[in-house]
Design a protein around this motif. Structure first.
Motif, PDB file in Angstrom:
ATOM      1  N   LYS A 271     -13.731  58.636  27.010  1.00 21.63           N
ATOM      2  CA  LYS A 271     -13.084  58.604  28.336  1.00 21.63           C
ATOM      3  C   LYS A 271     -12.261  57.192  27.732  1.00 21.63           C
ATOM      4  N   THR A 272     -11.093  57.623  28.825  1.00 19.71           N
ATOM      5  CA  THR A 272     -10.167  56.152  28.386  1.00 19.71           C
ATOM      6  C   THR A 272     -10.556  55.163  28.659  1.00 19.71           C
ATOM      7  N   GLN A 273     -11.335  54.495  28.266  1.00 18.15           N
ATOM      8  CA  GLN A 273     -11.120  53.225  28.238  1.00 18.15           C
ATOM      9  C   GLN A 273     -11.551  52.487  27.192  1.00 18.15           C
ATOM     10  N   ARG A 274     -11.722  51.172  27.001  1.00 14.69           N
ATOM     11  CA  ARG A 274     -11.934  50.631  26.235  1.00 14.69           C
ATOM     12  C   ARG A 274     -12.870  50.135  24.974  1.00 14.69           C
ATOM     13  N   HIS A 275     -13.165  50.604  23.701  1.00 15.59           N
ATOM     14  CA  HIS A 275     -14.073  50.910  23.356  1.00 15.59           C
ATOM     15  C   HIS A 275     -14.779  49.727  22.619  1.00 15.59           C
ATOM     16  N   ASN A 276     -16.363  50.245  23.065  1.00 19.45           N
ATOM     17  CA  ASN A 276     -17.265  49.341  21.875  1.00 19.45           C
ATOM     18  C   ASN A 276     -18.022  50.311  20.793  1.00 19.45           C
ATOM     19  N   THR A 277     -18.011  49.871  20.140  1.00 22.83           N
ATOM     20  CA  THR A 277     -18.746  50.964  18.739  1.00 22.83           C
ATOM     21  C   THR A 277     -20.027  49.577  18.581  1.00 22.83           C
ATOM     22  N   LEU A 278     -21.122  50.195  17.294  1.00 23.92           N
ATOM     23  CA  LEU A 278     -21.746  49.382  17.064  1.00 23.92           C
ATOM     24  C   LEU A 278     -21.300  50.293  15.712  1.00 23.92           C
ATOM     25  N   ALA A 279     -22.223  49.320  14.002  1.00 26.39           N
ATOM     26  CA  ALA A 279     -22.399  49.688  13.750  1.00 26.39           C
ATOM     27  C   ALA A 279     -23.537  48.661  12.534  1.00 26.39           C
ATOM     28  N   ARG A 280     -23.965  49.289  11.539  1.00 25.79           N
ATOM     29  CA  ARG A 280     -25.109  49.166  10.800  1.00 25.79           C
ATOM     30  C   ARG A 280     -25.260  49.845   9.669  1.00 25.79           C
ATOM     31  N   SER A 281     -25.007  48.702   8.294  1.00 25.22           N
ATOM     32  CA  SER A 281     -25.072  49.347   7.290  1.00 25.22           C
ATOM     33  C   SER A 281     -26.171  48.845   5.945  1.00 25.22           C
ATOM     34  N   SER A 282     -26.498  48.969   4.837  1.00 32.69           N
ATOM     35  CA  SER A 282     -27.300  48.103   4.071  1.00 32.69           C
ATOM     36  C   SER A 282     -26.761  49.040   2.589  1.00 32.69           C
TER      37      SER A 282
END
Lengths: 331, 75
Positions: A271-282
């Motif tokens: 989409k043409t939008q600002r991109h919110n992303t989510l990350a998780r790691s261990s």
């Protein structure tokens, strides 16, 4: 006392045996979600090649509200004459017509305007359209070029790939500095990355830097929280020149038994939008115990659809052999 | 130094040497990453120093001060 449902089908006899088109549509639309069926063909790819006022549509199978259709050979669709004053955005659609009983490929001309917008889809009890591409018809245009066509295929049906599909994956047999996913199809709802990687660095765990569309300017924003042992911490990096999809485990004397575990969600990436992303790691420090767990939210201050993802390690070290990164499309 | 490039449309993959731009970006990232690690360490040290001073002025240990304030270990 048993009570029958109002509608049920198909059965050998009784009310459920009287299956007409509307009844079929009533239940078949739940067999598979409406969309383009992913099966290795051209998935109705629309393109232009400056051969006049026309576009071409590749082969494909579709499932629209319980109706199936196949385009066995490439088709050419004419584009209406250009406006002499303003540009226009047309849509190329697949249309299941329940009144005329067929599925067609068609173009829907937009309204000429200084800043044109594409026409809306019709999705009713009479017909159901899904979009394939947007065609910019320039003022006084006499031909349609490749750059005038924007892929607007929003999604595929699940088919036998399930709700998510593996787009691309690498399992390294030799170290590399960078992992690049390019030409990402814009046909899913979301992207999901799973990274299980090991750094060539022996002294520290490293964040996995990620950039979209080769943009490395300070257009990103990070907020994070992590726990390590019994302590935890939080922080922010803004502006930042990247997002981080997770971490790499530290090289543990040549073995690859301590690969990190990272997941990264990019919602609505096309989409043409600002991109919110989510990350998780261990990940670990090369030993048998977990070293750190982190969760982070990112913002990319661009409204461009994401077509390319580049991964590197923060300290410039390499992804070691055995590292695996998978890119999935969801929905 | 090279990159594994995967074309998600065609399914093709290849290895390419890093371009000059990518190599320069790598150098920038190394410097940025090191600076951020250093900054976080400095912030943590400053926090600890402040806690120690307050505890000393109060005549208690840092652990006692944390317990009295109900401050989690990271703050």
């Amino acid at each position: 006392m048993a009570t029958t449902l109002d509608v049920y089908a198909p059965f050998d006899s009784g009310p459920g045996a009287n299956v007409m088109e509307s009844t079929w549509r009533g239940f078949a639309k739940y067999m598979l979600e409406t969309g383009i069926i992913r099966n290795g063909d051209d998935h109705f790819r629309v393109y232009a090649d400056s051969t006049g006022m026309q576009v071409k549509v590749g082969t494909g199978h579709c499932w629209i509200q319980g109706h199936w259709g196949e385009n066995a050979a490439e088709k050419v669709l004419p584009i209406a004459a250009a406006d002499p004053t303003n540009p226009r955005d047309d849509l190329v659609v697949l249309r299941a017509d329940f009144v005329n009983n067929h599925i067609v490929l068609d173009t829907k001309p937009g309204t000429p305007a200084a800043s044109p917008t594409e026409p809306s889809l019709t999705q009713s009890s009479s017909m159901w359209e899904i979009r394939l591409a947007r065609v910019r018809v320039a003022t006084n245009a006499v031909t349609i070029a490749a750059g005038d066509v924007t892929d607007r295929r929003e999604r595929y049906t699940s088919n036998d790939y399930g709700p998510g599909a593996l787009i691309a994956e690498t399992r390294l047999t030799a170290s590399t500095t960078s992992i690049v996913f390019d030409q990402i199809p814009q046909t899913f709802r979301h992207l999901y990355i799973v990274a299980s990687v090991l750094s060539s660095n022996t002294t520290a765990n490293q964040p996995i830097y990620c950039r979209f569309n080769d943009i490395a300017t300070n257009s990103y924003d990070l907020q994070w929280m992590h726990s390590s042992g019994t302590t935890y911490a939080s922080g922010r990096v803004a502006p930042a020149s990247r997002v981080e999809i997770g971490h790499a485990s530290r090289n543990d004397n040549g073995e690859d038994t301590n690969l990190s575990s990272s997941e990264f969600l990019v919602a609505n990436y096309s989409k043409t939008q600002r991109h919110n992303t989510l990350a998780r790691s261990s990940f670990t420090n090369g030993g048998a115990s977990l070293t750190l767990w982190q969760s982070a939210g990112w913002l990319w201050g661009s409204s461009n659809p994401i077509t390319k993802i580049t991964l590197t390690l923060a300290d410039g070290s390499s992804f070691k052999a055995g590292s695996q990164v998978s890119l999935y499309g969801l929905g | 130094m090279d990159a594994v490039e995967l074309n998600c449309t065609t399914g093709e993959g290849c290895r390419q040497p890093l371009t000059d731009v990518e190599t320069a970006q790598r150098e920038t990232d190394i410097a940025t990453s090191a600076a951020e690690v250093q900054q976080r360490a400095a912030e943590t040290a400053a926090h600890q120093a402040t806690l120690s001073k307050v505890a000393a002025a109060s005549g208690v240990t840092v652990a006692q001060l944390r317990a009295a304030l109900g401050v989690p270990p990271h703050e």
